[in-house]
Design a protein around this motif. Structure first.
Motif, PDB file in Angstrom:
ATOM      1  N   SER A 157      -0.902   9.840   6.633  1.00 47.11           N
ATOM      2  CA  SER A 157       0.029   9.546   7.501  1.00 47.11           C
ATOM      3  C   SER A 157      -0.491   8.335   8.528  1.00 47.11           C
ATOM      4  O   SER A 157      -1.461   7.964   8.414  1.00 47.11           O
ATOM      5  CB  SER A 157       0.512  10.766   8.683  1.00 47.11           C
ATOM      6  OG  SER A 157      -0.599  10.676   9.377  1.00 47.11           O
ATOM      7  N   GLU A 158       0.807   7.535   8.753  1.00 46.25           N
ATOM      8  CA  GLU A 158       0.606   6.244   9.809  1.00 46.25           C
ATOM      9  C   GLU A 158      -0.317   6.655  10.873  1.00 46.25           C
ATOM     10  O   GLU A 158      -1.022   5.557  11.315  1.00 46.25           O
ATOM     11  CB  GLU A 158       2.057   5.729   9.976  1.00 46.25           C
ATOM     12  CG  GLU A 158       1.727   4.311  10.486  1.00 46.25           C
ATOM     13  CD  GLU A 158       2.963   3.662  10.809  1.00 46.25           C
ATOM     14  OE1 GLU A 158       4.011   4.321  10.496  1.00 46.25           O
ATOM     15  OE2 GLU A 158       3.132   2.684  11.167  1.00 46.25           O
ATOM     16  N   GLU A 159      -0.158   7.703  11.530  1.00 46.71           N
ATOM     17  CA  GLU A 159      -0.916   8.107  12.756  1.00 46.71           C
ATOM     18  C   GLU A 159      -2.525   7.946  12.300  1.00 46.71           C
ATOM     19  O   GLU A 159      -3.284   7.470  13.071  1.00 46.71           O
ATOM     20  CB  GLU A 159      -0.563   9.641  12.868  1.00 46.71           C
ATOM     21  CG  GLU A 159       0.448   9.768  13.777  1.00 46.71           C
ATOM     22  CD  GLU A 159       0.364   9.472  15.157  1.00 46.71           C
ATOM     23  OE1 GLU A 159       1.003   8.657  15.544  1.00 46.71           O
ATOM     24  OE2 GLU A 159      -0.287  10.183  16.053  1.00 46.71           O
ATOM     25  N   LEU A 160      -3.055   8.263  11.049  1.00 51.24           N
ATOM     26  CA  LEU A 160      -4.331   7.915  10.738  1.00 51.24           C
ATOM     27  C   LEU A 160      -4.855   6.805  10.154  1.00 51.24           C
ATOM     28  O   LEU A 160      -5.873   6.205  10.499  1.00 51.24           O
ATOM     29  CB  LEU A 160      -4.676   9.303   9.688  1.00 51.24           C
ATOM     30  CG  LEU A 160      -4.580  10.617  10.061  1.00 51.24           C
ATOM     31  CD1 LEU A 160      -4.994  11.321   9.155  1.00 51.24           C
ATOM     32  CD2 LEU A 160      -5.452  11.032  11.687  1.00 51.24           C
ATOM     33  N   GLN A 209       1.817  -4.265   3.571  1.00 53.43           N
ATOM     34  CA  GLN A 209       3.080  -3.732   3.644  1.00 53.43           C
ATOM     35  C   GLN A 209       2.732  -2.118   3.369  1.00 53.43           C
ATOM     36  O   GLN A 209       2.771  -1.896   2.015  1.00 53.43           O
ATOM     37  CB  GLN A 209       4.070  -4.298   2.661  1.00 53.43           C
ATOM     38  CG  GLN A 209       4.370  -5.810   3.224  1.00 53.43           C
ATOM     39  CD  GLN A 209       5.532  -6.241   2.131  1.00 53.43           C
ATOM     40  OE1 GLN A 209       6.286  -5.750   1.506  1.00 53.43           O
ATOM     41  NE2 GLN A 209       5.457  -7.775   1.960  1.00 53.43           N
ATOM     42  N   ALA A 210       2.854  -1.345   4.220  1.00 57.47           N
ATOM     43  CA  ALA A 210       2.331   0.143   3.837  1.00 57.47           C
ATOM     44  C   ALA A 210       3.691   0.849   3.958  1.00 57.47           C
ATOM     45  O   ALA A 210       4.470   0.904   4.712  1.00 57.47           O
ATOM     46  CB  ALA A 210       1.298   0.539   5.078  1.00 57.47           C
ATOM     47  N   ARG A 211       3.698   1.873   2.895  1.00 59.22           N
ATOM     48  CA  ARG A 211       4.570   2.779   2.943  1.00 59.22           C
ATOM     49  C   ARG A 211       3.757   4.371   2.989  1.00 59.22           C
ATOM     50  O   ARG A 211       2.942   4.188   2.295  1.00 59.22           O
ATOM     51  CB  ARG A 211       5.311   2.729   1.630  1.00 59.22           C
ATOM     52  CG  ARG A 211       5.891   4.245   1.300  1.00 59.22           C
ATOM     53  CD  ARG A 211       6.802   3.748  -0.237  1.00 59.22           C
ATOM     54  NE  ARG A 211       7.848   2.956   0.056  1.00 59.22           N
ATOM     55  CZ  ARG A 211       9.079   3.355   0.465  1.00 59.22           C
ATOM     56  NH1 ARG A 211       9.327   4.529   0.808  1.00 59.22           N
ATOM     57  NH2 ARG A 211       9.896   2.340   0.656  1.00 59.22           N
ATOM     58  N   TYR A 212       4.365   5.141   3.810  1.00 58.49           N
ATOM     59  CA  TYR A 212       3.626   6.352   4.135  1.00 58.49           C
ATOM     60  C   TYR A 212       4.351   7.621   3.606  1.00 58.49           C
ATOM     61  O   TYR A 212       5.575   7.695   3.849  1.00 58.49           O
ATOM     62  CB  TYR A 212       3.325   6.589   5.860  1.00 58.49           C
ATOM     63  CG  TYR A 212       2.384   5.225   6.224  1.00 58.49           C
ATOM     64  CD1 TYR A 212       1.149   5.442   6.255  1.00 58.49           C
ATOM     65  CD2 TYR A 212       2.784   4.060   6.767  1.00 58.49           C
ATOM     66  CE1 TYR A 212       0.106   4.297   6.654  1.00 58.49           C
ATOM     67  CE2 TYR A 212       2.029   3.187   7.252  1.00 58.49           C
ATOM     68  CZ  TYR A 212       0.875   3.319   7.179  1.00 58.49           C
ATOM     69  OH  TYR A 212      -0.236   2.214   7.583  1.00 58.49           O
ATOM     70  N   GLY A 213       3.801   8.450   3.090  1.00 61.01           N
ATOM     71  CA  GLY A 213       4.223   9.526   2.613  1.00 61.01           C
ATOM     72  C   GLY A 213       3.247  10.646   2.394  1.00 61.01           C
ATOM     73  O   GLY A 213       2.153  10.517   2.693  1.00 61.01           O
ATOM     74  N   SER A 214       3.594  11.797   2.099  1.00 65.81           N
ATOM     75  CA  SER A 214       2.551  12.957   1.583  1.00 65.81           C
ATOM     76  C   SER A 214       2.199  12.578   0.169  1.00 65.81           C
ATOM     77  O   SER A 214       2.927  12.065  -0.740  1.00 65.81           O
ATOM     78  CB  SER A 214       3.237  14.240   1.662  1.00 65.81           C
ATOM     79  OG  SER A 214       3.787  14.754   0.585  1.00 65.81           O
ATOM     80  N   LEU A 225       0.801  -1.212   0.002  1.00 68.02           N
ATOM     81  CA  LEU A 225      -0.008  -0.104  -0.088  1.00 68.02           C
ATOM     82  C   LEU A 225       0.814   1.142   0.091  1.00 68.02           C
ATOM     83  O   LEU A 225       1.625   1.195   0.809  1.00 68.02           O
ATOM     84  CB  LEU A 225      -1.049  -0.050   1.304  1.00 68.02           C
ATOM     85  CG  LEU A 225      -1.559   1.352   1.767  1.00 68.02           C
ATOM     86  CD1 LEU A 225      -2.817   1.662   0.621  1.00 68.02           C
ATOM     87  CD2 LEU A 225      -2.131   1.315   2.870  1.00 68.02           C
ATOM     88  N   TYR A 226       0.531   2.174  -1.012  1.00 65.57           N
ATOM     89  CA  TYR A 226       1.195   3.485  -0.855  1.00 65.57           C
ATOM     90  C   TYR A 226       0.067   4.361  -0.335  1.00 65.57           C
ATOM     91  O   TYR A 226      -0.905   4.868  -0.813  1.00 65.57           O
ATOM     92  CB  TYR A 226       1.630   4.105  -2.193  1.00 65.57           C
ATOM     93  CG  TYR A 226       2.990   3.618  -2.613  1.00 65.57           C
ATOM     94  CD1 TYR A 226       3.634   2.727  -2.316  1.00 65.57           C
ATOM     95  CD2 TYR A 226       3.771   4.439  -3.675  1.00 65.57           C
ATOM     96  CE1 TYR A 226       4.839   2.375  -2.818  1.00 65.57           C
ATOM     97  CE2 TYR A 226       4.761   3.879  -4.172  1.00 65.57           C
ATOM     98  CZ  TYR A 226       5.616   3.138  -3.600  1.00 65.57           C
ATOM     99  OH  TYR A 226       6.907   2.680  -4.137  1.00 65.57           O
TER     100      TYR A 226
END
Lengths: 519, 344
Positions: free
Chosen positions: B45-48, B65-70, B40-41
């Motif tokens: 953010s991971e907080e949410l 498998q998560a990648r967090y970014g803006s 998952l892209y």
């Protein structure tokens, strides 16, 4: 850059042809640093002149370029003045708690400029514009000047000062004719790093609402996902970097590179009156308070005010560990890769060395988002199997921060007499072996300082880290971003504090090799 | 030097040791997610999104498998990766980014039973992505300076002299641009340009994002600002609603000021057969995930008939303008307009 005072069998004289093995090692290093530039050329000029016209040739771009230049000029002048004064104070004046001050002078490196900007805004919400931004950037970048200048001051030869005094030079004359030329190359390198950091920074200018070129670059991604337009704007930053790099070289030229005499007498500490001592100590403390203590206090206050739960200690520890590991990895790889290029520039100055060095600096003025995308492009094209692994991320840090290591290593290698390696060769060592076992070994403090500078900067890096980190892993900078992105500043505070603490480690080590007198 | 070298060695050894412990086990090279898992892209953010992903894994056993970014950087990254992207799902904070990625030919068509669950006004027209949540545009104001009835519920009056230098906007932010698009389409091009020009002449304060504007209003540095409602709820959750200086005024029903922006998700082209990814996107518009969004991130559910976040007017009552937020051609015109008046 010439070394007229040195009798050297081969190396050191301009025009001497560098050995082929050194060029073969140094050229690929420049090629690595040029990856973002190649990417920019591909992106900016691939789609014809339409986007260039739309984004580049308009009055707004001119306005933003002007603001970028103004900010950079103010920051560089501020850093040179404050950095030289600080370096002088910590190396030449006898102060109580003498080991504390060099550490305090290096510590601002541990505070990312976006964290300082947030902290200042949290303390004084109404500030914005050039003046507060320049102040924050000066405080953040001054160690780039302080560290090399302090090192140069510490390595200077007091016997030259004695001669000048015998010839009737007063204190001021001594400073302008002896000390200043001696520290000028170090100050110039520091000023260049501060300038490149300033033109590439996005976070602090955005927060203080002073619109510069990086703002427009990010805006062109934001508003139309137009990578071509962003690349076109980034080309302007590259051009500014070209001018800055040439200016730095100009500042270095004319000042003879001096070897450190083996028997040089190191300058002693000057005792000054009590009020003067108190004044100097107060000044140094004030700078440290503004650049390090204020951000920490503001963040902790925010944590205190928040109603959020306790920090997740496991996450905090895991991200601290990966930050540290990536930082050490980046420092080692970068220092090793920078060495051949630094040696070429230090010992075989000339057109080839100058060109290779200059190109290596250019990418340093680009914002992280551009460098990050260029490495996404490069890694997928060349080694897709390594995409988004720790190895690829460390490589990205090398591309981003190699100039930081290059400057320190070059000055240190210049200070080693080039006559020593040939002596080793007469004892049967091959050229590369002689270089590593004699020249690099003697220049070790400078090389280590460069590596530490890379480490401390890599730890704070955000945009490229977000794109290239292994999936599921976090650094302190990404954890900090994750919380501030949704305005959870209280929850972000522990990570910011941890980042400053972890990054203080290389900063502390750096201070150790620049400020303190030899035992 | 001897001492310091030892010091350096100790630190380096400790760092390598720590890094060895901290190195993540997950994360291989591109596109090699093991079966019953997917990449998952997430542009949020991971907080949410982290807790939601955890719920999904607990319920289905599918590893994410998560990648967090803006969102912006991630859309640019996806376009740079092209067909070699390791991602199967892109979760975006705004419709424009989804439109850009879809326009680059990188999104597949979602099954009709997934996209059909959502109110058609708030999802893609071609099925390339599905709307997940809505955020209403609001005007936040400093409650120590202004009373609720002094604050307009439409942006029109903000160009009057009394608001000179007191208004904050985020012109590079996708949600502000969507609002300008709505203004163009509901009031006409000329009126939109006139308003933006007058706003700039009225010394409008520009910020980087919604969060910065809210922070400025909440600290008293700014009087009013144009943001999305959910930022206020986020701040209220962390600092306590009673402690916030900033208060909200929702837009006048039916006006451009009542626009609802959407977040959404799409599946990347070539990954249509990935059952785990398909199941995740379908699950996101299901009851449990939608409830999470409403109660935990204070956003609107876009499922017809769903209740909104507590303390906010119902979605149906806002009657925001009906515009295609992922229409890139329209977004381009908005950008051209913002450039023309000199706001970006």
């Amino acid at each position: 850059m010439s070394n007229p005072s040195v009798e050297s069998p081969a190396a050191g004289r301009p025009g001497t042809r560098p050995p082929a093995w050194l060029v073969a090692l140094a050229a690929p290093v420049t090629a690595i640093c040029a990856i973002p530039l190649v990417y920019l050329a591909v992106r900016a000029f691939s789609g014809g002149p339409a986007a260039l016209e739309r984004w580049l040739f308009r009055s707004r771009t001119l306005e933003l370029t002007g603001r970028t230049l103004l900010l950079t000029a103010v920051v560089v002048v501020g850093c040179l003045l404050l950095g030289t004064a600080t370096a002088w104070a910590i190396t030449r004046i006898s102060l109580p708690a003498s080991r504390l001050w060099p550490v305090l002078a290096a510590l601002p490196l541990a505070v990312p400029s976006y964290v300082s900007a947030f902290a200042w805004l949290a303390t004084w919400p109404a500030i914005n514009g050039l003046a507060p931004l320049a102040l924050i950037m000066i405080l953040a970048c001054t160690p780039y000047v302080t560290l090399p200048v302090a090192a140069a001051l510490r390595m200077s030869d007091a016997r030259i000062d004695d001669v000048a005094r015998l010839l009737g030079a007063g204190r001021r004359r001594l400073f302008t004719t002896v000390t200043l030329p001696h520290i000028a190359p170090a100050a110039a390198v520091g000023g260049l790093l501060a300038a490149l950091y300033t033109i590439a920074d996005f976070g602090a200018p955005a927060m203080l609402r002073y619109q510069v070129l990086t703002y427009a670059i990010r805006a062109s991604y934001l508003v139309s996902f137009d990578r071509q337009a962003a690349a076109a704007l980034a080309v302007v930053l590259v051009l500014i970097a070209v001018v800055l790099t040439m200016a730095e070289r100009q500042a270095r030229r004319g000042v003879a590179g001096r070897q450190v005499a083996v028997r040089a007498r190191r300058p002693g500490l000057r005792r000054v009156s009590r009020p003067q001592t108190a004044l100097v100590a107060a000044g140094l403390s004030l700078v440290a308070a503004a650049s390090v203590a204020l951000p920490l206090v503001a963040l902790l206050r925010r944590l205190w005010l928040g109603t959020g739960s306790d920090p997740d200690w496991g996450r905090l520890l895991a991200s601290s560990a990966s930050t540290l590991g990536l930082g050490v990895g980046a420092a080692l790889v970068t220092a090793v890769l920078a060495l051949p290029l630094a040696a070429l520039v230090a010992h075989y100055p000339g057109r080839l060395a100058g060109a290779l060095e200059g190109v290596a600096y250019l990418g340093h003025g680009l914002p992280g988002i551009v460098v990050g995308l260029s490495l996404v492009f490069f890694t997928l094209a060349v080694t897709p199997a390594l995409y988004q692994t720790a190895l690829a991320l460390i490589f990205a840090y090398t591309v981003l921060f190699l100039p930081k290591s290059l400057g320190a290593s070059r000055s240190a290698l210049q200070a080693v007499s080039p006559g020593l390696a040939p002596v080793a060769r007469t004892l049967g060592r091959s050229r590369p072996v002689a270089f590593v076992s004699v020249t690099a070994r003697l220049a070790w403090p400078g090389i280590a300082a460069g590596a530490l500078l890379v480490m401390v900067t890599a730890m704070k890096e955000l945009p490229a880290t977000l794109m290239l980190r292994p999936i599921g892993s976090n650094t302190l900078a990404t954890e900090l971003w994750d919380r501030t992105a949704v305005a959870r500043y209280g929850a972000a505070a522990p990570y910011a504090v941890a980042l400053v603490v972890v990054a203080a480690l290389p900063a502390w080590l750096l201070s150790d090799r620049s400020g303190r007198a030899e035992p | 030097m001897i001492i310091s070298r030892r010091r350096l060695a100790v630190v380096a050894a400790a760092a390598l040791l720590l890094a060895g412990c901290g190195e993540p086990s997950a994360g291989g090279p591109g596109g090699s997610a093991p079966p019953n898992s997917f990449v998952l892209y997430s542009g949020r953010s991971e907080e949410l999104i982290g807790p939601l992903v955890k719920q999904f894994t607990e319920e289905t056993g599918i590893e994410v498998q998560a990648r967090y970014g803006s969102t912006t950087e991630m859309a640019a990254q996806l376009m740079e990766e092209g067909t070699r992207s390791p991602a199967q799902v892109f979760l975006s904070q705004d419709a424009g980014a989804l439109g850009a990625v879809a326009d680059a030919g990188l999104l597949s068509t979602l099954p009709a039973e997934v996209t059909g669950k959502v109110d058609p006004r708030y999802t893609s027209t071609d099925g390339s992505w599905v709307g997940l949540t809505g955020r209403a545009r609001v005007i936040v104001y400093d409650s120590q300076e202004l009373r609720s009835n002094q604050v307009p519920d439409e942006v029109g009056p903000l160009i009057e002299p009394e608001w000179k230098g007191r208004v904050g906007i985020a012109p590079t932010n996708a949600s502000f641009q969507a609002f300008v698009t709505a203004l163009r389409l509901t009031e006409g091009e000329a009126a939109a340009e006139q308003w933006l020009t007058a706003l700039k002449a009225n010394a409008v304060q520009t910020y980087e994002g919604n969060g910065d504007i809210l922070e400025a209003v909440n600290t008293g540095a700014l009087d009013v600002g144009l943001v999305n409602h959910y930022y206020w709820f986020e701040a209220a959750a962390e600092q306590g609603a009673g402690r916030l200086r900033a208060q909200m005024k929702f837009g006048k029903p039916g006006s451009a000021s009542a626009l609802v922006n959407v977040t959404g998700a799409g599946i990347l082209r070539g990954q249509e057969q990935n059952a785990a990814a398909q199941r995740f996107v379908a699950w996101l518009v299901g009851e449990q995930a939608q409830r999470y969004f409403v109660t935990e991130t204070y956003e609107y559910s876009l499922i017809p008939g769903a209740t909104g976040p507590e303390g906010a007017p119902a979605l149906a009552d806002l009657r925001g303008p009906d515009i295609d937020l992922s229409d890139l051609a329209s977004l381009e015109q908005t950008v051209a307009l913002l450039q023309k008046v000199g706001l970006v």
